[in-house]
Design an enzyme around this catalytic site. Structure first.
Site, PDB file in Angstrom:
ATOM      1  CE  LYS A  85      17.505  10.257  -8.724  1.00 46.72           C
ATOM      2  NZ  LYS A  85      17.767  11.570  -9.333  1.00 46.72           N
ATOM      3  CD  GLU A 129      31.738   1.831 -13.960  1.00 49.59           C
ATOM      4  OE1 GLU A 129      32.762   2.533 -13.850  1.00 49.59           O
ATOM      5  OE2 GLU A 129      31.765   0.666 -14.389  1.00 49.59           O
ATOM      6  CB  CYS A 159      33.018   9.137 -16.328  1.00 50.14           C
ATOM      7  SG  CYS A 159      32.671   7.879 -17.559  1.00 50.14           S
ATOM      8  CD  GLU A 180      35.095  14.194 -12.723  1.00 53.70           C
ATOM      9  OE1 GLU A 180      34.458  14.275 -11.666  1.00 53.70           O
ATOM     10  OE2 GLU A 180      34.861  13.344 -13.601  1.00 53.70           O
TER      11      GLU A 180
HETATM   12  P1  NAD Z   1      25.836  13.160  -9.104  1.00 51.53           P
HETATM   13  O1  NAD Z   1      26.554  12.214  -8.209  1.00 51.53           O
HETATM   14  O2  NAD Z   1      25.636  14.548  -8.646  1.00 51.53           O
HETATM   15  O3  NAD Z   1      24.385  12.605  -9.446  1.00 51.53           O
HETATM   16  C1  NAD Z   1      24.185  11.318 -10.000  1.00 51.53           C
HETATM   17  C2  NAD Z   1      22.817  10.793  -9.585  1.00 51.53           C
HETATM   18  O4  NAD Z   1      22.793  10.519  -8.187  1.00 51.53           O
HETATM   19  C3  NAD Z   1      21.660  11.747  -9.853  1.00 51.53           C
HETATM   20  O5  NAD Z   1      20.594  10.988 -10.409  1.00 51.53           O
HETATM   21  C4  NAD Z   1      21.307  12.249  -8.457  1.00 51.53           C
HETATM   22  O6  NAD Z   1      19.962  12.633  -8.307  1.00 51.53           O
HETATM   23  C5  NAD Z   1      21.582  11.032  -7.616  1.00 51.53           C
HETATM   24  N1  NAD Z   1      21.809  11.280  -6.195  1.00 51.53           N
HETATM   25  C6  NAD Z   1      22.251  12.397  -5.599  1.00 51.53           C
HETATM   26  N2  NAD Z   1      22.359  12.222  -4.270  1.00 51.53           N
HETATM   27  C7  NAD Z   1      21.978  10.953  -4.012  1.00 51.53           C
HETATM   28  C8  NAD Z   1      21.919  10.150  -2.831  1.00 51.53           C
HETATM   29  N3  NAD Z   1      22.251  10.630  -1.631  1.00 51.53           N
HETATM   30  N4  NAD Z   1      21.531   8.860  -2.955  1.00 51.53           N
HETATM   31  C9  NAD Z   1      21.227   8.337  -4.165  1.00 51.53           C
HETATM   32  N5  NAD Z   1      21.251   9.062  -5.305  1.00 51.53           N
HETATM   33  C10 NAD Z   1      21.630  10.348  -5.238  1.00 51.53           C
HETATM   34  O7  NAD Z   1      26.660  13.086 -10.487  1.00 51.53           O
HETATM   35  P2  NAD Z   1      26.444  13.991 -11.795  1.00 51.53           P
HETATM   36  O8  NAD Z   1      26.899  15.380 -11.464  1.00 51.53           O
HETATM   37  O9  NAD Z   1      25.091  13.770 -12.358  1.00 51.53           O
HETATM   38  O10 NAD Z   1      27.485  13.337 -12.817  1.00 51.53           O
HETATM   39  C11 NAD Z   1      28.795  13.761 -12.949  1.00 51.53           C
HETATM   40  C12 NAD Z   1      29.751  12.811 -12.256  1.00 51.53           C
HETATM   41  O11 NAD Z   1      29.508  11.487 -12.690  1.00 51.53           O
HETATM   42  C13 NAD Z   1      31.206  13.079 -12.568  1.00 51.53           C
HETATM   43  O12 NAD Z   1      31.983  12.967 -11.395  1.00 51.53           O
HETATM   44  C14 NAD Z   1      31.581  11.953 -13.520  1.00 51.53           C
HETATM   45  O13 NAD Z   1      32.953  11.640 -13.535  1.00 51.53           O
HETATM   46  C15 NAD Z   1      30.746  10.849 -13.012  1.00 51.53           C
HETATM   47  N6  NAD Z   1      30.520   9.841 -14.041  1.00 51.53           N
HETATM   48  C16 NAD Z   1      31.153   8.644 -13.931  1.00 51.53           C
HETATM   49  C17 NAD Z   1      31.003   7.685 -14.926  1.00 51.53           C
HETATM   50  C18 NAD Z   1      31.720   6.364 -14.843  1.00 51.53           C
HETATM   51  O14 NAD Z   1      31.417   5.480 -15.638  1.00 51.53           O
HETATM   52  N7  NAD Z   1      32.628   6.168 -13.918  1.00 51.53           N
HETATM   53  C19 NAD Z   1      30.189   7.956 -16.033  1.00 51.53           C
HETATM   54  C20 NAD Z   1      29.553   9.195 -16.115  1.00 51.53           C
HETATM   55  C21 NAD Z   1      29.722  10.127 -15.101  1.00 51.53           C
END
Ligand code: NAD
Length: 469
Positions: free
Chosen positions: A170, A243, A277, A375
């Site tokens: 997804k 993550e 991240c 962040e």
């Molecule tokens: P997000 O959490 O908004 O979205 C990530 C994914 O989750 C999307 O595909 C979204 O559609 C899905 N999603 C949203 N609500 C959901 C739910 N209730 N249940 C299941 N899935 C759902 O994150 P983003 O804005 O796309 O990414 C940025 C964030 O990701 C930052 O905080 C960054 O630090 C983090 N990040 C972490 C890592 C790591 O390895 N730790 C790597 C990359 C990004």
């Protein structure tokens, strides 16, 4: 299927509802993504469940051989994939960006394919004989973010496939084309139904994380969404690798050489225009060399061109979306209003196409300022002054997340001592954010749990089983 145009044609839907995806650098249409539903997800899970047993039955050697051919397919399509990624995500082709990401996807897939995970004899003392090995989980769900969509998808699906699972992916609503394209390329080689992309919204993500036929969710994204996934996966006791967000600190010790470390500091903070991240998001510099580090870092930052990603001279791009632009702009405005000193940037040009926010360095800022405490996930680095190492460590550890951190010093032994006191999953010495396919990576505190990469990453995609006797 190797050029940008041919890859795009392959993934462009011929039926069903679609939506246009716009280039964050220009506002131009990149392509159309399907709008998949919860019913589409259920169909993908059913297909994955029926494809998985035969895949698992192939055994490690045959699966690895197939995955190496999938990595060859990525390499053959690399330039077209990089162009699509650049147009959709915004990151430049050049620098540690789109081509680098596609190359990383191939490299991680090869490493997952080639890393052995043998059964382990845990006791063999003449009376007891116990061996531990890892069985496939079944169907794995992979939910990803928009910042490194191809690389992170491979981080999730490569170990899953290697361990005999099938996968339903997804992608983020912001970058579905990159993931659809990557999976279309590897699906030239993989059996049908083994990996399916469901390009839906949060509702589809929520269904995936509660689906009774999914045994594990690999999630990379924000801490808030990670918590929602923990809740919605509870009833089916899913395994999770989370993550989540980070707010990584870097500590520059007084013996560091400002000029020698400036470029490393820059890329640690500004890789992918800060949308990473484990980027350096708070820089703590000792009072003795504070001004020299600010001057050296500003000099490097001024030389790094930002612009449209497919123009080869650029190494920094736009923010990926309006919401992220607003977050970064709001945090920098608040920092300026607090009296912090702008060394560079902080002045986005109004009425230009694209979500460009200039490279921004902010000095003389307090540790509790929101630009430090939250962040930012964009190209705006706060630089905080400290006078004792204990004080720097306390400030670095003062947040609820703990993904990465770094210590910068001419004395590696001393830097390692400081590193051991940081509450993070990884600490780099004289670098920040470098990942390696054999080195485990994961967060502490609210940056999540579970490890990716290397042998530990493979173990996380299996169910340990002990045969005692
Ligand atoms: P997000 O959490 O908004 O979205 C990530 C994914 O989750 C999307 O595909 C979204 O559609 C899905 N999603 C949203 N609500 C959901 C739910 N209730 N249940 C299941 N899935 C759902 O994150 P983003 O804005 O796309 O990414 C940025 C964030 O990701 C930052 O905080 C960054 O630090 C983090 N990040 C972490 C890592 C790591 O390895 N730790 C790597 C990359 C990004």
């Amino acid at each position: 299927m190797n050029s940008f145009e041919s890859i795009l044609a392959t993934i462009t839907p011929t039926s069903g509802p679609t939506r246009e995806i716009l280039d964050p650098a220009t506002g131009d249409v990149v392509g159309s993504a399907p709008i998949h539903t919860v019913d589409d997800l259920d169909r993908a899970v059913a297909a994955a469940a029926s494809a998985q047993p035969a895949w698992a039955a192939l055994g490690h050697a045959a699966r690895s051989e197939t995955l190496l051919r999938a990595a060859d397919a990525i390499d053959a399509a690399a330039e077209g994939l990089a162009e699509l990624l650049s147009r959709e995500q915004g990151k430049p082709l050049n620098g540690p960006n789109a081509r680098f990401e596609v190359g990383g996807a191939s490299a991680w897939l090869r490493t997952a394919a080639g890393t052995p995970l043998d059964a382990q004899t845990v006791v063999d003392d003449g009376t007891t004989h116990a061996v531990m090995s890892y069985r496939p989980i079944g169907v794995v769900g992979a939910i990803g973010p928009w910042n490194w969509p191809m690389m992170i998808t491979i981080w999730q699906i490569a170990p899953a496939l290697r361990m005999g699972n099938s996968v339903v992916v997804k992608p983020s609503e912001y970058t579905p084309l990159s993931v659809l394209a990557l999976v279309a390329v590897i699906n030239e080689v993989l059996p049908a139904g083994l990996v399916t992309v469901v390009s839906g919204d949060r509702e589809v993500g929520a269904r995936l994380s509660s689906h009774p036929d999914i045994g594990k969710v690999m999630f990379t994204g924000s801490t808030a969404t990670g918590k929602a996934i923990i809740r919605s996966s509870a009833d089916t006791v899913k395994r999770l690798t989370l993550e989540l967000g980070g707010n990584d600190a870097g500590i520059v010790l007084p013996d560091a050489d400002p000029t020698a470390i400036a470029e490393g500091l820059f890329w640690g903070a500004f890789i992918n225009t800060g949308q990473t991240c484990a980027a350096l998001k708070r820089l703590y510099v000792h009072d003795d060399i504070y001004d020299e580090v600010c001057t050296a870092l500003t000099a490097v930052a001024e030389t790094m061109p930002m612009g449209v990603g497919i123009d080869e001279q650029n190494v920094l791009g736009p923010l990926q979306n309006q919401a992220q632009f607003d977050i970064v702009a709001g945090l920098v405005e608040a920092a300026k209003a607090s009296g912090a000193r702008v060394l560079l940037g902080g002045n986005p040009v109004a009425d230009q196409p694209g979500y460009f926010y200039p490279t921004t360095l902010i000095a003389d800022i307090d540790n509790d300022n929101p630009l430090v405490a939250e962040e930012q996930f964009g190209p705006a680095l706060p630089i905080i002054r400290y006078s004792t190492v204990d004080e720097a460590i306390a400030m670095a550890n003062s947040v609820e997340v703990g993904l990465g951190g770094s210590v910068w010093s001419s004395d590696v032994a001393k830097a390692r001592e400081v590193a051991a006191r940081l509450e993070t999953g990884t600490v780099w010495i004289n670098a920040h954010g470098a990942v390696h396919p054999m080195i485990p990576f994961g967060g502490s505190k609210q940056s999540g749990y579970g490890l990716e990469f290397g042998v530990e990453g493979l173990k996380a995609l299996g169910v340990p089983q002990v045969i005692n006797g």
